[in-house]
Design a protein around this motif. Sequence first.
Motif, short mmCIF file in Angstrom:
data_model
loop_
_atom_site.label_atom_id
_atom_site.label_comp_id
_atom_site.label_asym_id
_atom_site.label_seq_id
_atom_site.Cartn_x
_atom_site.Cartn_y
_atom_site.Cartn_z
N PRO A 49 -5.57 40.01 -32.63
CA PRO A 49 -6.95 39.99 -33.14
C PRO A 49 -7.55 41.37 -33.38
CG PRO A 49 -6.93 39.53 -30.80
CD PRO A 49 -5.50 39.72 -31.20
N PHE A 50 -7.01 42.11 -34.32
CA PHE A 50 -7.62 43.38 -34.71
C PHE A 50 -8.77 43.08 -35.66
CE2 PHE A 50 -2.99 44.62 -34.46
CZ PHE A 50 -3.09 45.08 -33.17
N PRO A 51 -9.71 44.01 -35.80
CA PRO A 51 -10.77 43.77 -36.78
C PRO A 51 -10.17 43.57 -38.16
CG PRO A 51 -11.26 45.68 -35.41
CD PRO A 51 -9.88 45.26 -35.06
N GLY A 52 -10.55 42.51 -38.81
CA GLY A 52 -10.04 42.24 -40.16
C GLY A 52 -8.71 41.51 -40.20
N ALA A 53 -8.17 41.16 -39.04
CA ALA A 53 -6.86 40.50 -39.01
C ALA A 53 -6.97 39.01 -38.72
CB ALA A 53 -5.96 41.16 -37.97
N ASP A 54 -8.19 38.47 -38.80
CA ASP A 54 -8.43 37.08 -38.42
C ASP A 54 -7.51 36.08 -39.13
OD1 ASP A 54 -10.49 38.62 -37.52
OD2 ASP A 54 -11.95 37.84 -38.95
N ASP A 55 -7.30 36.29 -40.43
CA ASP A 55 -6.51 35.31 -41.18
C ASP A 55 -5.06 35.74 -41.38
OD1 ASP A 55 -8.64 33.60 -41.47
OD2 ASP A 55 -9.36 34.60 -43.29
N LYS A 56 -4.66 36.81 -40.74
CA LYS A 56 -3.31 37.32 -41.00
C LYS A 56 -2.29 36.66 -40.08
CE LYS A 56 -5.40 40.46 -43.45
NZ LYS A 56 -5.37 40.59 -44.89
N THR A 57 -1.09 36.54 -40.61
CA THR A 57 0.01 36.08 -39.77
C THR A 57 1.10 37.14 -39.77
OG1 THR A 57 0.89 34.89 -41.66
CG2 THR A 57 -0.38 33.60 -40.09
N ILE A 58 2.00 37.03 -38.82
CA ILE A 58 3.06 38.03 -38.70
C ILE A 58 4.18 37.71 -39.70
CG2 ILE A 58 4.77 39.02 -37.12
CD1 ILE A 58 2.68 38.57 -34.87
N TYR A 59 4.57 38.72 -40.42
CA TYR A 59 5.58 38.59 -41.47
C TYR A 59 6.91 38.13 -40.87
CZ TYR A 59 7.22 40.09 -46.16
OH TYR A 59 7.68 40.13 -47.44
N VAL A 60 7.50 37.13 -41.51
CA VAL A 60 8.70 36.49 -40.94
C VAL A 60 9.86 37.47 -40.69
CG1 VAL A 60 9.57 35.71 -43.19
CG2 VAL A 60 10.21 34.46 -41.12
N TRP A 61 10.02 38.49 -41.51
CA TRP A 61 11.15 39.42 -41.30
C TRP A 61 11.04 40.10 -39.95
CZ3 TRP A 61 11.23 44.55 -40.09
CH2 TRP A 61 10.10 45.32 -40.35
#
Length: 229
Positions: free
Chosen positions: A198-210
Amino acid sequence: MSGSDEHGTPIEVEALQLGVKPRELTDRMHEIVKKLFELWEISFDNYTRTESPVHKEFVKEFFMKLYNNGYIITREDEVPYCPKDKIYLPDRFIIGTCPYCGYDKARGDQCENCGRLLEPRLLINPRCAICGSKPIWVRTKHWYLDLTKLEDRVRKYVEENTALPENAKQMSLGMLKEGLRPRAITRDNKWGGIEAPPFPGADDKTIYVWFEAVLGYVSATIEYFRNRG
Ligand SMILES: [Zn+2]
Ligand SMILES: [Zn+2]
């Protein structure tokens, strides 16, 4: 140890085409794959999946370790997005006319007709491979693994590793010679499966599968021993 590699955009797109949720699709596939291994009489101490809570927790911890040690940086970039499907499109999910040979079904990563490597921006009349709409470009922020800072350590590891097959070693050294570049480890897709910390601005991000899938071998081992108590 092994497991089903369940995240990433191709799975999200396939689920969209089948009209099911990504998790429904991967639940189904995981069972099919497990059954196939049984039929082939291949057994594992632990055959797990990247949807396992143990895996997700391990990946997040690993991400935070890198972050706290200064190996994570952020960058902004423009990426293609389909307003109709409401999905960020990977290069190969954009089709259009090849600027070199005029083939009208070239993919955003490569033209199958003339073989040239492409970028979605080069395509004439680009469209979404799923619905045919014109993609729009949106600005988005991502977290990158700053491989430049790890270059010396990676080189030492590759050079001194006697277990690496020669071709893998030469290929790795070739990449090191060109210089390592920061690589994105987050995505905007809903079905990255693992939420980015939960960094600022990372609310909708997911971790890249690679970045996370291969860590599955480590988390599968953790899970195995945890299950044994
Ligand atoms: Zn072409
Ligand atoms: Zn679309």
